[in-house]
Scaffold this active site. Sequence first.
Site, PDB file in Angstrom:
ATOM      1  N   CYS A   1       0.843  -1.208   0.000  1.00  0.00           N
ATOM      2  CA  CYS A   1       0.000   0.000   0.000  1.00  0.00           C
ATOM      3  C   CYS A   1       0.874   1.252   0.000  1.00  0.00           C
ATOM      4  O   CYS A   1       1.614   1.460  -0.947  1.00  0.00           O
ATOM      5  CB  CYS A   1      -0.990  -0.047   1.158  1.00  0.00           C
ATOM      6  SG  CYS A   1      -2.313   1.164   0.998  1.00  0.00           S
TER       7      CYS A   1
ATOM      8  N   HIS B   1      -3.964  -4.993  -0.326  1.00  0.00           N
ATOM      9  CA  HIS B   1      -3.565  -5.505   0.985  1.00  0.00           C
ATOM     10  C   HIS B   1      -3.628  -7.030   0.975  1.00  0.00           C
ATOM     11  O   HIS B   1      -4.693  -7.602   1.186  1.00  0.00           O
ATOM     12  CB  HIS B   1      -4.492  -4.949   2.073  1.00  0.00           C
ATOM     13  CG  HIS B   1      -4.235  -3.513   2.361  1.00  0.00           C
ATOM     14  ND1 HIS B   1      -3.325  -3.097   3.295  1.00  0.00           N
ATOM     15  CD2 HIS B   1      -4.737  -2.396   1.804  1.00  0.00           C
ATOM     16  CE1 HIS B   1      -3.273  -1.776   3.311  1.00  0.00           C
ATOM     17  NE2 HIS B   1      -4.123  -1.325   2.418  1.00  0.00           N
TER      18      HIS B   1
ATOM     19  N   GLU C   1      -2.680  -9.033   3.152  1.00  0.00           N
ATOM     20  CA  GLU C   1      -3.055  -9.522   4.485  1.00  0.00           C
ATOM     21  C   GLU C   1      -4.547  -9.408   4.737  1.00  0.00           C
ATOM     22  O   GLU C   1      -5.056  -9.887   5.745  1.00  0.00           O
ATOM     23  CB  GLU C   1      -2.267  -8.757   5.556  1.00  0.00           C
ATOM     24  CG  GLU C   1      -2.726  -7.327   5.850  1.00  0.00           C
ATOM     25  CD  GLU C   1      -2.299  -6.283   4.814  1.00  0.00           C
ATOM     26  OE1 GLU C   1      -1.794  -6.662   3.736  1.00  0.00           O
ATOM     27  OE2 GLU C   1      -2.493  -5.077   5.084  1.00  0.00           O
TER      28      GLU C   1
END
Lengths: 274, 214
Positions: B83, B196, B198
Amino acid sequence: MTRTAGCCGNALIASDVIAAMQRNFRLIPRLDVKMEWLIKGVQMEGWRKVGDPAAFAADYALAGADELLFMDVVASLYERNSLHEIIRKVASSVFIPMTVGGGIRTVADVSAMLACGADKVAINTAATRNPDLITEIANRFGSQATVVSIEAVKHSGSWMAMTDNGRNHTGRDAVMWAKEAAERGAGEIIITSVDRDGLGSGYEIELVKLVASQVRVPVVCGGGLGTTGHLKELVTQTDASAASIAQALHWKKLGMGDLRSTLAETGCFVRKLG
Amino acid sequence: MTSKSCVIIDYGIGNVFSVTQALAHLDVSVRLTSDRAAIKAADRVILPGVGAFGRAVDTLRAMNLDETIHSFIETGRPFLGICVGMQVMMEQGLEFGTHRGLGLFGGTVERIDLNEADGRPLRVPLIGWNSIHQTTPSRWQGTAFSGVADGSDFYFVHSYAAMMSNPQDVAAVAHAGVGGITAAIQRDNITGVQFHPERSADAGLAFLSGFLAQ
């Protein structure tokens, strides 16, 4: 610098033009939590116990939820949020974004919640009392982490912003408050009709349209989904970015699959499952 | 399984909890640190980041971590920016003024200005899941994307996007409205992702596994 189609220096891939025209719309299960329990009320009252919030969260994520929204519904009354442990537990095994709200009053509260694994925080009461808090949070953590939640009730032809599950007036017009919140740095607005909450009789389309017309940030609509037709109505009649859904999912009247199929029927992008 | 280790740069910017959790899920030994020697000695390094470009890059410089990152990258070991951690690798960012980035990739990070199919401007921040595509049929071969299927869906949340000077640096694109967004950049041992991983469920874990396998 090379540029195409607006934003980045790479040619679009022809076979994906259809995908490019798809609208992005998110499905966000909303989990109202009191102490350690997932609960659900009607018009933000008469709460009933549903189950273990972490288990429901994991199921929704697996079934294709785009994000999760957790709200500690009694936090503002007691001026504390009891969601930390639940969020930490969910974040260790559920890898989709989570927004957490309820009783968040300071930048330190936000920091603590993000440290538990939340991606965004939703603020309502504290923001209406101190609108500068929106800017402080946005400056520190970014607008993308700063969500303003607005509970609206219609009164004499206009929408009033309420707090504490629709109990208390803020003296603010809900639509103007949404506009101000976005101007102050909120990266997303959650607009919930208190009167529609928990009834499953459909979203308050007029309210969503008004709010969406006043802000350029994403608008999440809550309060009222009972059938897939309600979702279709929201998607086709407004340019809302997301729907928050609670009782229809919690009481298993509908599954994530029903909602995802409906989204696909309306031509929206639906994320693929593993 | 061979022991995998990963250092996450801790500079107070970014949601490190979720990155840490995702890596822990993949049985990786994770160290969160701002210690320059530990970063330079790491097997692989992740630079997370959320919020504004200027604040992120200023903080890295104030902590002398910009030099550390350059030194680490010279070792040839895998480096990943996520990001804003990807964005700061660019030459410059235009968020709240003009800021000089780390200059690892040519180009500028600019505010997203795209329209929906019906002509309305896209709501920004751009938030949600989106399919990513490699820029050429074998672009992902031998990269962290090697285990990711073309067209997989990842979660994005951003108001700014990278405009690349060199199209060869673009590893993946995503469509947004009627336009395109730089979804990932890669050259040699340096990878940056706008999304992202994650927070991108199974596809995200597949990507992180690929990064860990490098």
